[in-house]
Design a protein around this motif. Structure first.
Motif, PDB file in Angstrom:
ATOM      1  N   ARG A  56      24.986  55.568  23.339  1.00 54.70           N
ATOM      2  CA  ARG A  56      26.103  54.962  24.022  1.00 54.70           C
ATOM      3  C   ARG A  56      25.477  53.874  25.115  1.00 54.70           C
ATOM      4  O   ARG A  56      26.251  52.851  25.161  1.00 54.70           O
ATOM      5  CB  ARG A  56      26.673  56.344  25.152  1.00 54.70           C
ATOM      6  CG  ARG A  56      27.700  55.673  26.111  1.00 54.70           C
ATOM      7  CD  ARG A  56      28.036  56.940  27.066  1.00 54.70           C
ATOM      8  NE  ARG A  56      26.953  57.404  27.856  1.00 54.70           N
ATOM      9  CZ  ARG A  56      26.478  56.684  28.794  1.00 54.70           C
ATOM     10  NH1 ARG A  56      26.669  55.326  29.177  1.00 54.70           N
ATOM     11  NH2 ARG A  56      25.252  57.012  29.475  1.00 54.70           N
ATOM     12  N   THR A  59      24.766  50.962  22.829  1.00 55.85           N
ATOM     13  CA  THR A  59      26.020  50.172  22.372  1.00 55.85           C
ATOM     14  C   THR A  59      26.550  49.388  23.897  1.00 55.85           C
ATOM     15  O   THR A  59      26.783  48.122  23.756  1.00 55.85           O
ATOM     16  CB  THR A  59      27.221  51.102  22.100  1.00 55.85           C
ATOM     17  OG1 THR A  59      26.896  51.807  20.982  1.00 55.85           O
ATOM     18  CG2 THR A  59      28.338  50.438  21.904  1.00 55.85           C
ATOM     19  N   GLN A 128      29.520  48.407  18.422  1.00 59.18           N
ATOM     20  CA  GLN A 128      29.780  49.967  18.242  1.00 59.18           C
ATOM     21  C   GLN A 128      29.038  50.280  16.854  1.00 59.18           C
ATOM     22  O   GLN A 128      28.431  51.290  16.809  1.00 59.18           O
ATOM     23  CB  GLN A 128      31.087  50.303  18.331  1.00 59.18           C
ATOM     24  CG  GLN A 128      31.643  50.219  19.489  1.00 59.18           C
ATOM     25  CD  GLN A 128      33.127  50.348  19.659  1.00 59.18           C
ATOM     26  OE1 GLN A 128      34.059  50.264  18.651  1.00 59.18           O
ATOM     27  NE2 GLN A 128      33.996  50.778  20.769  1.00 59.18           N
TER      28      GLN A 128
END
Length: 192
Positions: A56, A59, A128
């Protein structure tokens, strides 16, 4: 006097750069104890949390580094407003397979037809999926390239552009370019 195991554990987790372990180990230990989960499964859950959080954060860094003017996703894209846009093609492009095939995507159309929004959604999708993405307008890119050329750092600037797996150049054709600017821009395109 020695520090408590709790303090030492927190120190070691910080040193090892395991921030999610640090934040979650106690809460997860209590949850696993209540569920009767054994130690290996507890550690597995903790490691999975760490990996998910790292992905996370990675990204988020890619999205920030892309310098999108706004973060747009397909959730906010109104395909009904642009009936001539091939939704299936756009969704196929969102899988980002064109990047590994080193194919270019060119979006043409009148102003206000969603080209930038579509480009931003494709850029977000690429971030992503682990790709390095850059977003810039054609005018900004030409300005940067001319400045780099004047400061004798053009090769370094071109190498930085080459590091992107997806380079989104917006507003191509809106601002007239000088001959030198057009040549520099063409050079970027020819090495993509």
């Amino acid at each position: 006097m020695t520090a408590s195991p709790q303090v030492l554990l927190q120190h070691h987790l910080k040193q090892l750069r395991l921030p999610t372990f640090y934040k979650e180990y106690d809460k997860l230990a209590k949850q696993c104890a209540a569920e009767g989960v054994d130690h290996p499964r507890y550690l597995l859950r903790l490691a999975e949390l760490e990996l998910l959080d790292r992905e996370r954060r990675t990204t988020e860094r890619r999205i920030h580094a892309a310098r999108f003017p706004a973060v747009k996703s397909f959730d906010t894209f109104d395909f009904a407003a642009i009936p001539s846009l091939n939704k299936m093609l756009v969704m196929e492009l969102a899988r980002c397979e064109f990047i590994s095939r080193r194919e270019n995507v060119i979006a043409l159309g009148n102003s206000g037809t969603g080209k930038t929004h579509a480009a931003l959604t494709l850029g977000l999708s690429a971030c992503q999926r682990g790709h390095a993405v850059g977003f810039i307008t054609a005018a900004q890119l030409v300005h940067q390239l001319m400045e780099a050329r004047d400061e004798k750092r053009l090769i370094r600037s071109q190498a930085q552009l080459a590091n992107y797996k997806l380079l989104i150049i917006d507003e191509l054709g809106y601002v007239p370019l000088s001959l030198t600017g057009a040549e520099l821009l063409f050079d970027v395109f020819s090495h993509a």
